[in-house]
Design a protein around this motif. Structure first.
Motif, PDB file in Angstrom:
ATOM      1  N   VAL A   8     -38.855  73.747  45.599  1.00  0.00           N
ATOM      2  CA  VAL A   8     -39.378  72.823  44.368  1.00  0.00           C
ATOM      3  C   VAL A   8     -40.292  72.416  43.462  1.00  0.00           C
ATOM      4  O   VAL A   8     -40.478  72.117  42.852  1.00  0.00           O
ATOM      5  N   GLN A   9     -40.824  73.328  43.838  1.00  0.00           N
ATOM      6  CA  GLN A   9     -42.991  72.516  43.276  1.00  0.00           C
ATOM      7  C   GLN A   9     -42.776  73.997  42.931  1.00  0.00           C
ATOM      8  O   GLN A   9     -44.222  74.487  42.136  1.00  0.00           O
ATOM      9  N   THR A  10     -41.977  74.843  42.053  1.00  0.00           N
ATOM     10  CA  THR A  10     -42.307  76.268  41.503  1.00  0.00           C
ATOM     11  C   THR A  10     -41.567  76.559  40.324  1.00  0.00           C
ATOM     12  O   THR A  10     -39.729  75.524  40.558  1.00  0.00           O
ATOM     13  N   TYR A  11     -42.112  76.562  39.195  1.00  0.00           N
ATOM     14  CA  TYR A  11     -41.375  76.791  38.463  1.00  0.00           C
ATOM     15  C   TYR A  11     -39.984  77.671  37.849  1.00  0.00           C
ATOM     16  O   TYR A  11     -38.432  77.356  37.541  1.00  0.00           O
ATOM     17  N   LYS A  12     -39.550  78.880  38.851  1.00  0.00           N
ATOM     18  CA  LYS A  12     -38.972  79.529  38.669  1.00  0.00           C
ATOM     19  C   LYS A  12     -37.926  79.242  40.004  1.00  0.00           C
ATOM     20  O   LYS A  12     -35.990  79.545  38.901  1.00  0.00           O
ATOM     21  N   TRP A  13     -37.880  78.516  40.269  1.00  0.00           N
ATOM     22  CA  TRP A  13     -36.732  77.982  40.882  1.00  0.00           C
ATOM     23  C   TRP A  13     -36.115  76.199  40.592  1.00  0.00           C
ATOM     24  O   TRP A  13     -34.783  76.438  40.285  1.00  0.00           O
ATOM     25  N   GLN A  14     -36.903  75.158  39.610  1.00  0.00           N
ATOM     26  CA  GLN A  14     -36.483  74.645  38.583  1.00  0.00           C
ATOM     27  C   GLN A  14     -35.361  75.517  37.888  1.00  0.00           C
ATOM     28  O   GLN A  14     -34.533  74.795  37.387  1.00  0.00           O
ATOM     29  N   ALA A  15     -36.268  75.879  36.832  1.00  0.00           N
ATOM     30  CA  ALA A  15     -35.241  77.020  35.843  1.00  0.00           C
ATOM     31  C   ALA A  15     -33.676  77.648  36.606  1.00  0.00           C
ATOM     32  O   ALA A  15     -32.863  77.776  36.150  1.00  0.00           O
ATOM     33  N   PHE A  16     -34.290  78.298  37.852  1.00  0.00           N
ATOM     34  CA  PHE A  16     -32.933  78.692  38.291  1.00  0.00           C
ATOM     35  C   PHE A  16     -31.919  77.452  38.242  1.00  0.00           C
ATOM     36  O   PHE A  16     -30.951  77.384  38.432  1.00  0.00           O
ATOM     37  N   ILE A  17     -32.649  76.432  39.215  1.00  0.00           N
ATOM     38  CA  ILE A  17     -31.469  75.512  39.122  1.00  0.00           C
ATOM     39  C   ILE A  17     -30.571  74.485  38.150  1.00  0.00           C
ATOM     40  O   ILE A  17     -29.719  74.366  38.165  1.00  0.00           O
ATOM     41  N   LYS A  18     -31.372  74.927  37.270  1.00  0.00           N
ATOM     42  CA  LYS A  18     -31.212  74.223  35.454  1.00  0.00           C
ATOM     43  C   LYS A  18     -30.064  75.622  35.034  1.00  0.00           C
ATOM     44  O   LYS A  18     -29.497  74.815  34.592  1.00  0.00           O
ATOM     45  N   ARG A  19     -29.998  76.623  35.019  1.00  0.00           N
ATOM     46  CA  ARG A  19     -29.183  77.247  34.318  1.00  0.00           C
ATOM     47  C   ARG A  19     -28.019  77.903  35.492  1.00  0.00           C
ATOM     48  O   ARG A  19     -27.477  77.334  34.686  1.00  0.00           O
ATOM     49  N   LEU A  20     -27.941  77.158  37.099  1.00  0.00           N
ATOM     50  CA  LEU A  20     -26.632  76.758  37.223  1.00  0.00           C
ATOM     51  C   LEU A  20     -25.916  75.745  37.590  1.00  0.00           C
ATOM     52  O   LEU A  20     -24.967  75.796  36.938  1.00  0.00           O
ATOM     53  N   VAL A  21     -26.790  75.090  37.037  1.00  0.00           N
ATOM     54  CA  VAL A  21     -25.408  73.607  36.653  1.00  0.00           C
ATOM     55  C   VAL A  21     -24.905  74.248  35.239  1.00  0.00           C
ATOM     56  O   VAL A  21     -23.829  73.262  34.841  1.00  0.00           O
ATOM     57  N   THR A  22     -25.887  74.841  34.602  1.00  0.00           N
ATOM     58  CA  THR A  22     -25.524  74.287  32.921  1.00  0.00           C
ATOM     59  C   THR A  22     -24.249  75.197  32.494  1.00  0.00           C
ATOM     60  O   THR A  22     -23.406  75.474  32.230  1.00  0.00           O
ATOM     61  N   LYS A  23     -24.749  76.976  34.118  1.00  0.00           N
ATOM     62  CA  LYS A  23     -23.476  77.805  33.609  1.00  0.00           C
ATOM     63  C   LYS A  23     -22.095  77.828  34.369  1.00  0.00           C
ATOM     64  O   LYS A  23     -20.954  78.305  33.612  1.00  0.00           O
ATOM     65  N   THR A  24     -22.133  77.026  35.289  1.00  0.00           N
ATOM     66  CA  THR A  24     -21.173  75.932  35.832  1.00  0.00           C
ATOM     67  C   THR A  24     -20.888  74.772  35.228  1.00  0.00           C
ATOM     68  O   THR A  24     -19.546  74.162  36.015  1.00  0.00           O
ATOM     69  N   ASN A  25     -21.366  74.318  34.030  1.00  0.00           N
ATOM     70  CA  ASN A  25     -20.884  72.968  33.536  1.00  0.00           C
ATOM     71  C   ASN A  25     -20.601  72.134  34.981  1.00  0.00           C
ATOM     72  O   ASN A  25     -20.065  71.244  34.674  1.00  0.00           O
ATOM     73  N   ALA A  26     -21.914  71.539  35.930  1.00  0.00           N
ATOM     74  CA  ALA A  26     -21.974  71.156  36.342  1.00  0.00           C
ATOM     75  C   ALA A  26     -22.753  70.297  36.800  1.00  0.00           C
ATOM     76  O   ALA A  26     -23.558  69.596  35.821  1.00  0.00           O
ATOM     77  N   LYS A  27     -22.781  68.701  36.872  1.00  0.00           N
ATOM     78  CA  LYS A  27     -23.579  67.848  37.331  1.00  0.00           C
ATOM     79  C   LYS A  27     -24.858  67.823  37.969  1.00  0.00           C
ATOM     80  O   LYS A  27     -24.724  67.940  39.498  1.00  0.00           O
ATOM     81  N   LEU A  28     -26.323  68.136  37.497  1.00  0.00           N
ATOM     82  CA  LEU A  28     -27.388  67.701  39.369  1.00  0.00           C
ATOM     83  C   LEU A  28     -27.939  66.337  39.514  1.00  0.00           C
ATOM     84  O   LEU A  28     -28.185  65.806  38.609  1.00  0.00           O
TER      85      LEU A  28
END
Length: 219
Positions: free
Chosen positions: A122-142
């Motif tokens: 959670v402290q890395t930008y790379k992971w933060q961006a990955f999680i955002k992409r994951l929920v966006t492309k699956t139309n999920a709620k984080l």
């Protein structure tokens, strides 16, 4: 293929929420699991021993979601440790496996609860961006929930559960806490749960937080 879970139906054909296990005791009650109206990625975060799994399992008594715990994958390869060169080398692959299973379930409309520390990630930008992409492309709620507790209780819990993989943590306590601090900045809206407090209260607060994110006022 991962099967999707369909709601049970009553005699009139309308969906209803299935009844699950009953707790026994002086105040006996029956809980019902909620079918969430939108696929959710529920991250239960926190240092090992902070009470994630206890909270996660109680949440899952009340809502439908696929349960994924990183230990279920890692224990097949490293049942006795969570440190060392070989573990660190394979650690990204273990997480990739969890995320692949998570993504496939979200695509099918299944909510997923990830019971994973994610303290470093959670402290890395790379992971933060990955999680955002994951929920966006699956139309999920984080939905993010973090478990916190005192250092004293954390050490006591880790010691009492007697897991072989925890030996290094206890033997190198200060080093472990430096690598896995109890509280780090989280760039997403989230709920902090103090697991030193009452479990029933914490579960109620956590479930209500999930439902509020989905536009429901109560359960």
């Amino acid at each position: 293929m991962i099967p999707t879970r369909q709601p049970e139906r009553n005699r009139t054909g309308s969906p209803h929420e299935p009844r699950i296990g009953r707790r026994t005791g002086s105040n006996e009650f029956t809980t019902r699991k909620r079918l969430l109206p939108q696929p959710c990625l529920i991250l239960i975060m926190g240092v090992a021993g902070s009470g994630k799994s206890t909270l996660a399992r109680e949440i899952l008594r009340r809502i439908w979601a696929v349960y994924l715990d990183n230990n279920h994958v890692v224990d097949a390869f490293f049942p006795e440790t969570r440190s060392g060169r070989h573990y660190e080398k394979l650690r990204p692959r273990f997480y990739k496996t969890l995320y692949t299973i998570t993504e496939e379930n979200l695509k099918l409309g299944n909510s997923v609860l990830l019971d994973v520390p994610h303290v470093k990630e959670v402290q890395t930008y790379k992971w933060q961006a990955f999680i955002k992409r994951l929920v966006t492309k699956t139309n999920a709620k984080l939905i993010v929930i973090r478990c916190l507790c005192s250092k004293k209780n954390l050490q006591s819990r880790i010691r009492s559960r007697g897991e072989r993989r925890d030996r290094w943590k206890l033997e190198h306590w200060k080093e472990f806490l430096r690598a896995q601090p109890l509280s780090v900045p989280i760039p997403f809206p989230h709920l902090d749960i103090d697991t030193d407090k009452s479990l029933p209260r914490n579960v109620s607060v956590a479930v209500q937080y999930i439902l509020n994110h989905l536009g429901r006022s109560s359960y």
